[in-house]
Design an enzyme around this catalytic site. Sequence first.
Site, PDB file in Angstrom:
ATOM      1  N   GLY A  33       8.562  13.007   3.295  1.00 24.21           N
ATOM      2  CA  GLY A  33       7.833  14.272   3.099  1.00 24.21           C
ATOM      3  C   GLY A  33       8.212  15.034   1.840  1.00 24.21           C
ATOM      4  N   ARG A  93      15.446   9.671   2.078  1.00 25.48           N
ATOM      5  CA  ARG A  93      16.835   9.324   1.734  1.00 25.48           C
ATOM      6  C   ARG A  93      17.449  10.321   0.762  1.00 25.48           C
ATOM      7  N   ASP A 103      17.596   7.855   6.462  1.00 25.40           N
ATOM      8  CA  ASP A 103      16.998   6.580   6.077  1.00 25.40           C
ATOM      9  C   ASP A 103      16.284   6.068   7.320  1.00 25.40           C
ATOM     10  N   PHE A 114       6.320  -2.623  -4.207  1.00 23.70           N
ATOM     11  CA  PHE A 114       6.224  -2.959  -5.630  1.00 23.70           C
ATOM     12  C   PHE A 114       5.392  -4.210  -5.742  1.00 23.70           C
ATOM     13  N   SER A 132      13.151 -12.370  -3.842  1.00 21.78           N
ATOM     14  CA  SER A 132      14.274 -12.841  -3.036  1.00 21.78           C
ATOM     15  C   SER A 132      13.997 -12.450  -1.588  1.00 21.78           C
ATOM     16  N   TYR A 188      -5.359  -2.974   3.070  1.00 20.08           N
ATOM     17  CA  TYR A 188      -4.927  -4.384   3.105  1.00 20.08           C
ATOM     18  C   TYR A 188      -4.057  -4.681   4.330  1.00 20.08           C
ATOM     19  N   LYS A 240       2.514  -3.152   6.786  1.00 14.50           N
ATOM     20  CA  LYS A 240       1.426  -2.242   7.171  1.00 14.50           C
ATOM     21  C   LYS A 240       0.587  -2.852   8.305  1.00 14.50           C
ATOM     22  N   GLY A 299      -7.361   4.832   0.256  1.00 13.95           N
ATOM     23  CA  GLY A 299      -7.554   4.061  -0.974  1.00 13.95           C
ATOM     24  C   GLY A 299      -6.654   4.667  -2.031  1.00 13.95           C
ATOM     25  N   PRO A 300      -7.004   4.527  -3.316  1.00 13.56           N
ATOM     26  CA  PRO A 300      -6.115   5.052  -4.361  1.00 13.56           C
ATOM     27  C   PRO A 300      -6.086   6.580  -4.446  1.00 13.56           C
TER      28      PRO A 300
HETATM   29  C1  HXC Z   1      10.906  -7.776  -7.351  1.00 16.03           C
HETATM   30  C2  HXC Z   1      12.434  -6.216  -6.597  1.00 16.03           C
HETATM   31  C3  HXC Z   1      11.725  -5.189  -7.265  1.00 16.03           C
HETATM   32  C4  HXC Z   1      10.556  -5.539  -8.001  1.00 16.03           C
HETATM   33  C5  HXC Z   1      13.434  -4.308  -6.258  1.00 16.03           C
HETATM   34  N1  HXC Z   1      13.475  -5.623  -5.999  1.00 16.03           N
HETATM   35  N2  HXC Z   1      12.377  -4.017  -7.028  1.00 16.03           N
HETATM   36  N3  HXC Z   1      12.023  -7.499  -6.626  1.00 16.03           N
HETATM   37  N4  HXC Z   1      10.190  -6.837  -8.014  1.00 16.03           N
HETATM   38  N5  HXC Z   1       9.847  -4.636  -8.659  1.00 16.03           N
HETATM   39  C6  HXC Z   1      14.469  -6.329  -5.212  1.00 16.03           C
HETATM   40  C7  HXC Z   1      15.856  -6.189  -5.812  1.00 16.03           C
HETATM   41  O1  HXC Z   1      16.079  -7.179  -6.824  1.00 16.03           O
HETATM   42  C8  HXC Z   1      16.742  -6.431  -4.607  1.00 16.03           C
HETATM   43  O2  HXC Z   1      16.824  -7.805  -4.264  1.00 16.03           O
HETATM   44  C9  HXC Z   1      15.969  -5.775  -3.478  1.00 16.03           C
HETATM   45  O3  HXC Z   1      14.584  -5.739  -3.904  1.00 16.03           O
HETATM   46  C10 HXC Z   1      16.445  -4.363  -3.206  1.00 16.03           C
HETATM   47  O4  HXC Z   1      16.356  -3.629  -4.411  1.00 16.03           O
HETATM   48  P1  HXC Z   1      17.037  -2.206  -4.626  1.00 16.03           P
HETATM   49  O5  HXC Z   1      16.614  -1.674  -5.957  1.00 16.03           O
HETATM   50  O6  HXC Z   1      18.498  -2.278  -4.313  1.00 16.03           O
HETATM   51  O7  HXC Z   1      16.386  -1.333  -3.432  1.00 16.03           O
HETATM   52  P2  HXC Z   1      16.330   0.230  -3.236  1.00 16.03           P
HETATM   53  O8  HXC Z   1      17.106   0.951  -4.302  1.00 16.03           O
HETATM   54  O9  HXC Z   1      16.638   0.531  -1.795  1.00 16.03           O
HETATM   55  O10 HXC Z   1      14.774   0.585  -3.503  1.00 16.03           O
HETATM   56  C11 HXC Z   1      13.775   0.234  -2.595  1.00 16.03           C
HETATM   57  C12 HXC Z   1      12.468  -0.080  -3.324  1.00 16.03           C
HETATM   58  C13 HXC Z   1      12.066   1.116  -4.249  1.00 16.03           C
HETATM   59  C14 HXC Z   1      11.394  -0.364  -2.259  1.00 16.03           C
HETATM   60  C15 HXC Z   1      12.695  -1.304  -4.170  1.00 16.03           C
HETATM   61  O11 HXC Z   1      10.881   0.801  -4.953  1.00 16.03           O
HETATM   62  C16 HXC Z   1      11.898   2.402  -3.505  1.00 16.03           C
HETATM   63  O12 HXC Z   1      12.874   3.150  -3.283  1.00 16.03           O
HETATM   64  N6  HXC Z   1      10.652   2.729  -3.078  1.00 16.03           N
HETATM   65  C17 HXC Z   1      10.335   3.938  -2.260  1.00 16.03           C
HETATM   66  C18 HXC Z   1       9.054   4.598  -2.664  1.00 16.03           C
HETATM   67  C19 HXC Z   1       7.878   3.671  -2.896  1.00 16.03           C
HETATM   68  O13 HXC Z   1       8.002   2.455  -3.024  1.00 16.03           O
HETATM   69  N7  HXC Z   1       6.703   4.309  -2.976  1.00 16.03           N
HETATM   70  C20 HXC Z   1       5.455   3.612  -3.220  1.00 16.03           C
HETATM   71  C21 HXC Z   1       4.672   3.504  -1.974  1.00 16.03           C
HETATM   72  S1  HXC Z   1       3.076   3.082  -2.490  1.00 16.03           S
HETATM   73  P3  HXC Z   1      18.141  -8.703  -4.671  1.00 16.03           P
HETATM   74  O14 HXC Z   1      17.817 -10.053  -4.147  1.00 16.03           O
HETATM   75  O15 HXC Z   1      18.211  -8.632  -6.177  1.00 16.03           O
HETATM   76  O16 HXC Z   1      19.296  -8.052  -3.990  1.00 16.03           O
HETATM   77  C22 HXC Z   1       2.275   2.221  -1.353  1.00 16.03           C
HETATM   78  C23 HXC Z   1       0.813   2.106  -1.678  1.00 16.03           C
HETATM   79  C24 HXC Z   1       0.077   1.126  -0.868  1.00 16.03           C
HETATM   80  O17 HXC Z   1       2.800   1.759  -0.408  1.00 16.03           O
HETATM   81  C25 HXC Z   1      -1.388   0.937  -1.188  1.00 16.03           C
HETATM   82  C26 HXC Z   1      -1.933   1.378  -2.480  1.00 16.03           C
HETATM   83  C27 HXC Z   1      -3.445   1.302  -2.567  1.00 16.03           C
HETATM   84  P1  NAP Z   2       5.852   8.092  -2.544  1.00 16.72           P
HETATM   85  O1  NAP Z   2       5.760   9.464  -3.112  1.00 16.72           O
HETATM   86  O2  NAP Z   2       6.738   7.120  -3.236  1.00 16.72           O
HETATM   87  O3  NAP Z   2       6.265   8.240  -1.029  1.00 16.72           O
HETATM   88  C1  NAP Z   2       7.119   7.376  -0.328  1.00 16.72           C
HETATM   89  C2  NAP Z   2       8.189   8.190   0.341  1.00 16.72           C
HETATM   90  O4  NAP Z   2       8.931   7.366   1.248  1.00 16.72           O
HETATM   91  C3  NAP Z   2       9.203   8.802  -0.624  1.00 16.72           C
HETATM   92  O5  NAP Z   2       9.274  10.193  -0.391  1.00 16.72           O
HETATM   93  C4  NAP Z   2      10.531   8.139  -0.266  1.00 16.72           C
HETATM   94  O6  NAP Z   2      11.609   9.057  -0.399  1.00 16.72           O
HETATM   95  C5  NAP Z   2      10.293   7.753   1.186  1.00 16.72           C
HETATM   96  N1  NAP Z   2      11.135   6.638   1.604  1.00 16.72           N
HETATM   97  C6  NAP Z   2      11.223   5.416   1.031  1.00 16.72           C
HETATM   98  N2  NAP Z   2      12.140   4.665   1.657  1.00 16.72           N
HETATM   99  C7  NAP Z   2      12.631   5.427   2.669  1.00 16.72           C
HETATM  100  C8  NAP Z   2      13.620   5.220   3.665  1.00 16.72           C
HETATM  101  N3  NAP Z   2      14.264   4.051   3.767  1.00 16.72           N
HETATM  102  N4  NAP Z   2      13.892   6.218   4.523  1.00 16.72           N
HETATM  103  C9  NAP Z   2      13.237   7.407   4.434  1.00 16.72           C
HETATM  104  N5  NAP Z   2      12.289   7.660   3.514  1.00 16.72           N
HETATM  105  C10 NAP Z   2      12.000   6.683   2.637  1.00 16.72           C
HETATM  106  O7  NAP Z   2       4.413   7.409  -2.492  1.00 16.72           O
HETATM  107  P2  NAP Z   2       3.015   7.888  -1.860  1.00 16.72           P
HETATM  108  O8  NAP Z   2       1.957   7.328  -2.715  1.00 16.72           O
HETATM  109  O9  NAP Z   2       3.051   9.348  -1.578  1.00 16.72           O
HETATM  110  O10 NAP Z   2       2.980   7.080  -0.484  1.00 16.72           O
HETATM  111  C11 NAP Z   2       2.970   7.722   0.767  1.00 16.72           C
HETATM  112  C12 NAP Z   2       2.340   6.815   1.817  1.00 16.72           C
HETATM  113  O11 NAP Z   2       0.979   6.563   1.492  1.00 16.72           O
HETATM  114  C13 NAP Z   2       3.002   5.450   1.949  1.00 16.72           C
HETATM  115  O12 NAP Z   2       2.999   5.060   3.307  1.00 16.72           O
HETATM  116  C14 NAP Z   2       2.061   4.554   1.176  1.00 16.72           C
HETATM  117  O13 NAP Z   2       2.135   3.210   1.580  1.00 16.72           O
HETATM  118  C15 NAP Z   2       0.737   5.187   1.523  1.00 16.72           C
HETATM  119  N6  NAP Z   2      -0.374   4.880   0.640  1.00 16.72           N
HETATM  120  C16 NAP Z   2      -0.416   5.437  -0.599  1.00 16.72           C
HETATM  121  C17 NAP Z   2      -1.522   5.189  -1.390  1.00 16.72           C
HETATM  122  C18 NAP Z   2      -1.675   5.814  -2.750  1.00 16.72           C
HETATM  123  O14 NAP Z   2      -2.642   5.523  -3.433  1.00 16.72           O
HETATM  124  N7  NAP Z   2      -0.771   6.675  -3.170  1.00 16.72           N
HETATM  125  C19 NAP Z   2      -2.541   4.353  -0.915  1.00 16.72           C
HETATM  126  C20 NAP Z   2      -2.453   3.793   0.345  1.00 16.72           C
HETATM  127  C21 NAP Z   2      -1.351   4.084   1.125  1.00 16.72           C
HETATM  128  P3  NAP Z   2      13.135   8.621  -0.757  1.00 16.72           P
HETATM  129  O15 NAP Z   2      13.074   7.703  -1.922  1.00 16.72           O
HETATM  130  O16 NAP Z   2      13.829   9.936  -0.996  1.00 16.72           O
HETATM  131  O17 NAP Z   2      13.685   7.958   0.478  1.00 16.72           O
END
Ligand code: HXC
Ligand code: NAP
Length: 285
Positions: free
Chosen positions: A20, A44, A70, A102, A110, A152, A167, A194-195
């Site tokens: 949030g 987190r 977390d 990502f 991995s 998806y 998902k 969507g986006p």
């Molecule tokens: C390949 C990757 C990678 C990448 C990390 N890894 N990023 N592998 N490509 N881009 C691998 C690392 O090498 C490692 O594996 C493992 O993943 C863990 O990486 P860490 O960096 O230690 O993880 P962490 O710091 O906990 O970060 C988690 C995360 C990060 C998921 C990688 O992106 C994050 O904190 N995301 C939270 C917010 C987020 O993603 N928001 C977007 C949501 S959008 P190894 O083997 O090297 O140990 C969304 C939209 C959906 O969902 C639909 C859109 C239309």
């Molecule tokens: P975002 O800002 O990156 O939101 C993701 C949030 O999840 C961050 O606040 C992050 O905070 C939190 N998070 C990640 N790992 C966590 C963990 N282990 N424990 C607790 N919190 C954690 O991206 P967003 O675009 O707003 O996405 C929000 C939601 O919408 C997601 O479910 C995503 O899949 C969905 N979605 C987004 C889109 C789009 O176009 N933006 C489209 C379809 C669906 P911390 O890093 O502080 O933990």
Amino acid sequence: MEGMLKPDALKNKTFIITGGGTGLGKSIGKYLLELGANLVITSRKKEVIDRTAEELMKETGGKVLAVPADVRKYEEIENVIRQAEEAFGHIDGVLNNAAGNFISPTERLSHRAFDIVVDIVLKGTYYTTLAAGKYWIKKKQPGVFLNIVTTYAWTGSGYVVPSACGKAGVLALTRSLAVEWAKYKIRSNAIAPGPFPTEGAWSRLLPGELVKKFDPAERVPLKRVGEHQELANLAAYLLSDYSAYVNGEVITIDGGEWLRNGGEFSHLEMIPEETWDMIEKTRGK
Ligand code: HXC
Ligand code: NAP
């Protein structure tokens, strides 16, 4: 782009939002506050949720409690619920919004990279759901879950396979518990956006030069991305009692994106009018 529900529609309700502090969770949270709700935000990064809580309280005059957790750690989620109960006396709904994602060719991942996304998306959602469900059932209190998925979740998608798996599991959880926990007056629904531009999604799904090469709006029949308020309106409705008879549903809000890209001939929108004129003249010949 205006708020849709009447002011005070969520007065005295308390909602927990995972993830949030940023992006869509933050925008939805702001609207819930404007409608009179109390908010508990969790993620987190303590400094991020603390900053958001302060900002939202200042902007809306509402109450926001920030509790770091977390979602992959069950005890930390239990602590969020305990603190929410202590602060507000009751919890009325949970928005499962936290996610990790990502882009990558799957063979380059991995097993830890696969785990990290599935664990945040699926395990994080079922941990939060289990902890909140047990709390509501014990208190004999109704509750509502709203889970953020993606389109998806049912089409699948290359290059985001761990997210698609996670998902899809969240969607199955939504539909399963909508039936099983209805007897406790606990509803479960999902939104598939969507986006909608956010820093978190854009930086991970369109990194580097990709943001210049791919315009997400181009994939959408309405030729635009979503506005956060449009999503917040839908989320507030599904978390409110106005949607009391909506249960087990996933509502897509994507401007027609997923249907367009599944339609066999949708790409014919590229054909100019003159070509259609020519086709019309030569048809049947
Ligand atoms: C390949 C990757 C990678 C990448 C990390 N890894 N990023 N592998 N490509 N881009 C691998 C690392 O090498 C490692 O594996 C493992 O993943 C863990 O990486 P860490 O960096 O230690 O993880 P962490 O710091 O906990 O970060 C988690 C995360 C990060 C998921 C990688 O992106 C994050 O904190 N995301 C939270 C917010 C987020 O993603 N928001 C977007 C949501 S959008 P190894 O083997 O090297 O140990 C969304 C939209 C959906 O969902 C639909 C859109 C239309
Ligand atoms: P975002 O800002 O990156 O939101 C993701 C949030 O999840 C961050 O606040 C992050 O905070 C939190 N998070 C990640 N790992 C966590 C963990 N282990 N424990 C607790 N919190 C954690 O991206 P967003 O675009 O707003 O996405 C929000 C939601 O919408 C997601 O479910 C995503 O899949 C969905 N979605 C987004 C889109 C789009 O176009 N933006 C489209 C379809 C669906 P911390 O890093 O502080 O933990």
